[in-house]
Motif scaffolding. Sequence first.
Motif, mmCIF file in Angstrom:
data_model
loop_
_atom_site.group_PDB
_atom_site.id
_atom_site.type_symbol
_atom_site.label_atom_id
_atom_site.label_comp_id
_atom_site.label_asym_id
_atom_site.label_seq_id
_atom_site.Cartn_x
_atom_site.Cartn_y
_atom_site.Cartn_z
ATOM 1 N N GLN A 67 0.673 -1.370 0.005
ATOM 2 C CA GLN A 67 -0.095 0.026 0.186
ATOM 3 C C GLN A 67 0.883 1.203 -0.088
ATOM 4 N N LEU A 110 2.618 1.334 10.943
ATOM 5 C CA LEU A 110 1.836 0.747 9.812
ATOM 6 C C LEU A 110 1.925 -0.846 9.783
ATOM 7 N N GLU A 113 -0.480 -2.384 12.176
ATOM 8 C CA GLU A 113 -1.870 -2.074 11.947
ATOM 9 C C GLU A 113 -2.294 -3.081 11.141
ATOM 10 N N ARG A 115 -1.182 -3.159 7.822
ATOM 11 C CA ARG A 115 -0.963 -2.424 6.595
ATOM 12 C C ARG A 115 0.213 -3.153 5.752
ATOM 13 N N LYS A 116 0.200 -3.250 4.418
ATOM 14 C CA LYS A 116 1.186 -3.672 3.615
ATOM 15 C C LYS A 116 1.975 -2.617 3.411
#
Length: 125
Positions: A67, A110, A113, A115-116
């Motif tokens: 992302q 991140l 969380e 996230r990628k």
Amino acid sequence: MKLQADTPQPTSIIAYGEGWLQLPEHRYEQSVLLTSDGEHHVWACSSFEALTQQQMADLAVVARSAQVVLLGSGKRTRFPPAAWLRPFMAMQVGLESMDTAAACRTFNVLAGEGRKVVAALIVER
């Protein structure tokens, strides 16, 4: 209140300093690529000044499913030439440039969380 996991993720950056960074089971004293999927390996970029357009293109390949990409540019924030960002724009993957210490902290948040995220961290002495 405890806000930290009991056991850090394999790619969590648990400490960093001038010329090094520490993962739970590995210490790096050179630049490194990390992914929130658990990959980590040496990145052949000794300094921001040595960064090449080809290295950025190779980074885009690593980041194809991310992302966001964090570019830790060393001791201070620096930005690669805009033309070098075309592969990221074509894939619709954001690239954020910041000093390496900030990139380490941001990566942990991140990744924590879910996230990628990919971090390309230039480790300078």
